[in-house]
Design a protein around this motif. Structure first.
Motif, PDB file in Angstrom:
ATOM      1  N   ASN A 217       0.825  -1.203   0.000  1.00  0.00           N
ATOM      2  CA  ASN A 217       0.000   0.000   0.000  1.00  0.00           C
ATOM      3  C   ASN A 217       0.866   1.262   0.000  1.00  0.00           C
ATOM      4  O   ASN A 217       2.100   1.183  -0.073  1.00  0.00           O
ATOM      5  N   GLY A 218       0.217   2.406   0.093  1.00  0.00           N
ATOM      6  CA  GLY A 218       0.942   3.665   0.040  1.00  0.00           C
ATOM      7  C   GLY A 218       1.953   3.851   1.148  1.00  0.00           C
ATOM      8  O   GLY A 218       2.935   4.588   0.983  1.00  0.00           O
ATOM      9  N   ALA A 219       1.749   3.156   2.268  1.00  0.00           N
ATOM     10  CA  ALA A 219       2.678   3.244   3.391  1.00  0.00           C
ATOM     11  C   ALA A 219       3.815   2.241   3.270  1.00  0.00           C
ATOM     12  O   ALA A 219       4.671   2.156   4.152  1.00  0.00           O
ATOM     13  N   GLY A 220       3.809   1.490   2.173  1.00  0.00           N
ATOM     14  CA  GLY A 220       4.856   0.502   1.965  1.00  0.00           C
ATOM     15  C   GLY A 220       4.616  -0.818   2.659  1.00  0.00           C
ATOM     16  O   GLY A 220       5.493  -1.688   2.658  1.00  0.00           O
ATOM     17  N   GLN A 221       3.440  -0.996   3.256  1.00  0.00           N
ATOM     18  CA  GLN A 221       3.138  -2.232   3.974  1.00  0.00           C
ATOM     19  C   GLN A 221       2.662  -3.311   3.007  1.00  0.00           C
ATOM     20  O   GLN A 221       1.905  -3.045   2.077  1.00  0.00           O
ATOM     21  N   LEU A 222       3.114  -4.534   3.241  1.00  0.00           N
ATOM     22  CA  LEU A 222       2.733  -5.647   2.389  1.00  0.00           C
ATOM     23  C   LEU A 222       1.251  -5.984   2.594  1.00  0.00           C
ATOM     24  O   LEU A 222       0.801  -6.192   3.713  1.00  0.00           O
ATOM     25  N   VAL A 223       0.513  -6.045   1.496  1.00  0.00           N
ATOM     26  CA  VAL A 223      -0.915  -6.368   1.543  1.00  0.00           C
ATOM     27  C   VAL A 223      -1.150  -7.809   1.100  1.00  0.00           C
ATOM     28  O   VAL A 223      -1.907  -8.547   1.720  1.00  0.00           O
ATOM     29  N   ALA A 224      -0.476  -8.195   0.020  1.00  0.00           N
ATOM     30  CA  ALA A 224      -0.680  -9.533  -0.537  1.00  0.00           C
ATOM     31  C   ALA A 224       0.438  -9.838  -1.527  1.00  0.00           C
ATOM     32  O   ALA A 224       1.243  -8.966  -1.863  1.00  0.00           O
ATOM     33  N   ALA A 225       0.454 -11.070  -1.985  1.00  0.00           N
ATOM     34  CA  ALA A 225       1.380 -11.479  -3.040  1.00  0.00           C
ATOM     35  C   ALA A 225       0.568 -11.753  -4.299  1.00  0.00           C
ATOM     36  O   ALA A 225      -0.431 -12.475  -4.254  1.00  0.00           O
ATOM     37  N   LEU A 226       0.993 -11.158  -5.390  1.00  0.00           N
ATOM     38  CA  LEU A 226       0.350 -11.361  -6.684  1.00  0.00           C
ATOM     39  C   LEU A 226       1.148 -12.416  -7.439  1.00  0.00           C
ATOM     40  O   LEU A 226       2.350 -12.243  -7.663  1.00  0.00           O
ATOM     41  N   ALA A 227       0.505 -13.522  -7.805  1.00  0.00           N
ATOM     42  CA  ALA A 227       1.224 -14.633  -8.436  1.00  0.00           C
ATOM     43  C   ALA A 227       0.631 -14.997  -9.791  1.00  0.00           C
ATOM     44  O   ALA A 227      -0.584 -14.949  -9.984  1.00  0.00           O
ATOM     45  N   ILE A 228       1.520 -15.374 -10.702  1.00  0.00           N
ATOM     46  CA  ILE A 228       1.135 -15.863 -12.016  1.00  0.00           C
ATOM     47  C   ILE A 228       1.687 -17.272 -12.131  1.00  0.00           C
ATOM     48  O   ILE A 228       2.884 -17.494 -11.926  1.00  0.00           O
ATOM     49  N   SER A 229       0.845 -18.240 -12.431  1.00  0.00           N
ATOM     50  CA  SER A 229       1.286 -19.627 -12.483  1.00  0.00           C
ATOM     51  C   SER A 229       0.803 -20.310 -13.750  1.00  0.00           C
ATOM     52  O   SER A 229      -0.213 -19.938 -14.335  1.00  0.00           O
ATOM     53  N   GLY A 230       1.564 -21.339 -14.150  1.00  0.00           N
ATOM     54  CA  GLY A 230       1.213 -22.079 -15.353  1.00  0.00           C
ATOM     55  C   GLY A 230       2.104 -23.293 -15.509  1.00  0.00           C
ATOM     56  O   GLY A 230       2.997 -23.529 -14.695  1.00  0.00           O
ATOM     57  N   PRO A 231       1.905 -24.071 -16.567  1.00  0.00           N
ATOM     58  CA  PRO A 231       2.712 -25.272 -16.793  1.00  0.00           C
ATOM     59  C   PRO A 231       4.163 -24.905 -17.119  1.00  0.00           C
ATOM     60  O   PRO A 231       4.422 -23.898 -17.785  1.00  0.00           O
ATOM     61  N   VAL A 232       5.107 -25.729 -16.639  1.00  0.00           N
ATOM     62  CA  VAL A 232       6.530 -25.423 -16.822  1.00  0.00           C
ATOM     63  C   VAL A 232       6.926 -25.354 -18.284  1.00  0.00           C
ATOM     64  O   VAL A 232       7.843 -24.607 -18.650  1.00  0.00           O
ATOM     65  N   GLY A 233       6.254 -26.103 -19.123  1.00  0.00           N
ATOM     66  CA  GLY A 233       6.604 -26.075 -20.541  1.00  0.00           C
ATOM     67  C   GLY A 233       6.300 -24.751 -21.199  1.00  0.00           C
ATOM     68  O   GLY A 233       6.920 -24.392 -22.210  1.00  0.00           O
ATOM     69  N   ARG A 234       5.377 -24.008 -20.628  1.00  0.00           N
ATOM     70  CA  ARG A 234       4.983 -22.715 -21.190  1.00  0.00           C
ATOM     71  C   ARG A 234       5.541 -21.559 -20.371  1.00  0.00           C
ATOM     72  O   ARG A 234       6.004 -20.557 -20.924  1.00  0.00           O
ATOM     73  N   LEU A 235       5.516 -21.714 -19.050  1.00  0.00           N
ATOM     74  CA  LEU A 235       5.999 -20.659 -18.163  1.00  0.00           C
ATOM     75  C   LEU A 235       7.437 -20.988 -17.746  1.00  0.00           C
ATOM     76  O   LEU A 235       7.715 -21.387 -16.624  1.00  0.00           O
ATOM     77  N   THR A 236       8.351 -20.813 -18.696  1.00  0.00           N
ATOM     78  CA  THR A 236       9.762 -21.094 -18.462  1.00  0.00           C
ATOM     79  C   THR A 236      10.411 -19.933 -17.702  1.00  0.00           C
ATOM     80  O   THR A 236       9.811 -18.864 -17.550  1.00  0.00           O
ATOM     81  N   MET A 237      11.651 -20.124 -17.260  1.00  0.00           N
ATOM     82  CA  MET A 237      12.356 -19.045 -16.578  1.00  0.00           C
ATOM     83  C   MET A 237      12.520 -17.839 -17.500  1.00  0.00           C
ATOM     84  O   MET A 237      12.381 -16.684 -17.069  1.00  0.00           O
ATOM     85  N   GLU A 238      12.820 -18.082 -18.766  1.00  0.00           N
ATOM     86  CA  GLU A 238      12.961 -16.990 -19.732  1.00  0.00           C
ATOM     87  C   GLU A 238      11.648 -16.228 -19.881  1.00  0.00           C
ATOM     88  O   GLU A 238      11.631 -14.990 -19.931  1.00  0.00           O
ATOM     89  N   LYS A 239      10.541 -16.975 -19.936  1.00  0.00           N
ATOM     90  CA  LYS A 239       9.232 -16.331 -20.074  1.00  0.00           C
ATOM     91  C   LYS A 239       8.884 -15.537 -18.816  1.00  0.00           C
ATOM     92  O   LYS A 239       8.333 -14.429 -18.903  1.00  0.00           O
ATOM     93  N   MET A 240       9.233 -16.063 -17.648  1.00  0.00           N
ATOM     94  CA  MET A 240       8.935 -15.355 -16.407  1.00  0.00           C
ATOM     95  C   MET A 240       9.741 -14.059 -16.308  1.00  0.00           C
ATOM     96  O   MET A 240       9.244 -13.042 -15.818  1.00  0.00           O
ATOM     97  N   LYS A 241      10.980 -14.077 -16.751  1.00  0.00           N
ATOM     98  CA  LYS A 241      11.779 -12.852 -16.762  1.00  0.00           C
ATOM     99  C   LYS A 241      11.177 -11.832 -17.722  1.00  0.00           C
ATOM    100  O   LYS A 241      11.214 -10.625 -17.475  1.00  0.00           O
ATOM    101  N   GLU A 242      10.596 -12.323 -18.804  1.00  0.00           N
ATOM    102  CA  GLU A 242       9.920 -11.445 -19.765  1.00  0.00           C
ATOM    103  C   GLU A 242       8.648 -10.851 -19.149  1.00  0.00           C
ATOM    104  O   GLU A 242       8.315  -9.683 -19.399  1.00  0.00           O
ATOM    105  N   PHE A 243       7.968 -11.662 -18.341  1.00  0.00           N
ATOM    106  CA  PHE A 243       6.735 -11.208 -17.692  1.00  0.00           C
ATOM    107  C   PHE A 243       6.999 -10.256 -16.527  1.00  0.00           C
ATOM    108  O   PHE A 243       6.124  -9.473 -16.144  1.00  0.00           O
ATOM    109  N   ALA A 244       8.186 -10.342 -15.917  1.00  0.00           N
ATOM    110  CA  ALA A 244       8.476  -9.623 -14.667  1.00  0.00           C
ATOM    111  C   ALA A 244       8.100  -8.142 -14.686  1.00  0.00           C
ATOM    112  O   ALA A 244       7.420  -7.669 -13.756  1.00  0.00           O
ATOM    113  N   PRO A 245       8.520  -7.352 -15.694  1.00  0.00           N
ATOM    114  CA  PRO A 245       8.160  -5.921 -15.685  1.00  0.00           C
ATOM    115  C   PRO A 245       6.644  -5.691 -15.698  1.00  0.00           C
ATOM    116  O   PRO A 245       6.149  -4.755 -15.056  1.00  0.00           O
TER     117      PRO A 245
END
Length: 259
Positions: A217-245
């Motif tokens: 939040n605006g005070a810098g306090q952790l509210v939650a974790a936002l996660a994106i998940s999928g099969p390893v064949g599609r969500l590779t490390m390279e793809k996750m680095k691409e998704f990161a921004p």
């Protein structure tokens, strides 16, 4: 002090202890229904580790108050309508699980993977919201699932961005298996704080990858974790680095929406 009431060293009466124990047992019974729609007396008794006569009395009280219903045809129990009444007041307009749902749906449409929202509850994380991918092969994410904090991208986010005292408590109290190194986990937390996001590949579930970022939040306090998940064949490390921004941008925007 009433001399006819037996108390423990802390001064609480045996009657109070019995009442608290009954409440805990009743709650344990309700928690039996997190993964089953209907359960018999025998099944509930086995799950909570109590004899049938005790469980039957507790079931009768829960049924009388509307928290459980008994199916007369098969003699099995299911959750009652009173829980729906309580849940109606759980999702408020300022509840992140409700407020952030439209943004989660937008992120799903951008990345076409399953989006989940996690919060920490003690030594576990709980999935409080989810939007599934529209792809044929996708990550199924049941809302309400409880998972350990020692593995998974969102777990690492919830620990890495907790306040120092809470983080220390979590790290000291987690159950570390022989295959999981606590020191390595702590090094990962430092790296996550530097990059702003966490990744995991088949850490908790075979065939699944995930990337997660903190929602603060605006005070810098952790509210939650936002996660994106999928099969390893599609969500590779390279793809996750691409998704990161993209994930970081959405997490930042979501953080500005919550208190």
């Amino acid at each position: 002090m009433n001399p006819f009431i037996k108390t423990d060293e802390g001064g609480s009466s045996m009657g109070e202890q019995t009442a608290v124990r009954s409440v805990e047992r009743a709650l344990d019974i309700l928690l039996c229904f997190t993964d089953k729609t209907e359960l018999s007396l025998t099944e509930i008794s086995q799950r909570v580790g109590l004899n049938k006569s005790t469980v039957f009395r507790l079931l009768a009280s829960l049924e009388r108050k509307g928290f459980l219903q008994r199916n007369a045809e098969n003699e099995k129990y299911r959750l009652g309508f009173r829980l729906w009444e309580l849940s109606a007041h759980l999702s408020r307009v300022d509840d992140p699980a409700v407020m952030l749902l439209p943004e989660m749906e937008r992120l799903r449409d951008v990345l076409d993977e399953t989006i989940s929202l996690y919060v920490r509850d003690g030594k576990e994380r709980v999935r409080v919201q989810a939007v599934e991918s529209k792809q044929t092969i996708r990550r199924v994410a049941p809302i309400g699932s409880r998972l350990p904090l020692s593995v998974g991208a969102s777990s690492k986010i919830l620990v890495a961005y907790a306040d120092p005292e809470t983080q220390k408590m979590i790290l000291n109290e987690l159950n570390w298996s022989s295959s999981k190194d606590k020191e390595e986990f702590m090094l990962q937390l430092l790296h996550i704080q530097q990059t702003g996001y966490a990744t995991s590949i088949e850490e908790r579930e075979v065939g699944t990858s995930a990337i997660a970022a903190p929602i603060r939040n605006g005070a810098g306090q952790l509210v939650a974790a936002l996660a994106i998940s999928g099969p390893v064949g599609r969500l590779t490390m390279e793809k996750m680095k691409e998704f990161a921004p993209i994930v970081l941008n959405f997490a930042s925007r979501m953080g500005s929406m919550v208190k």
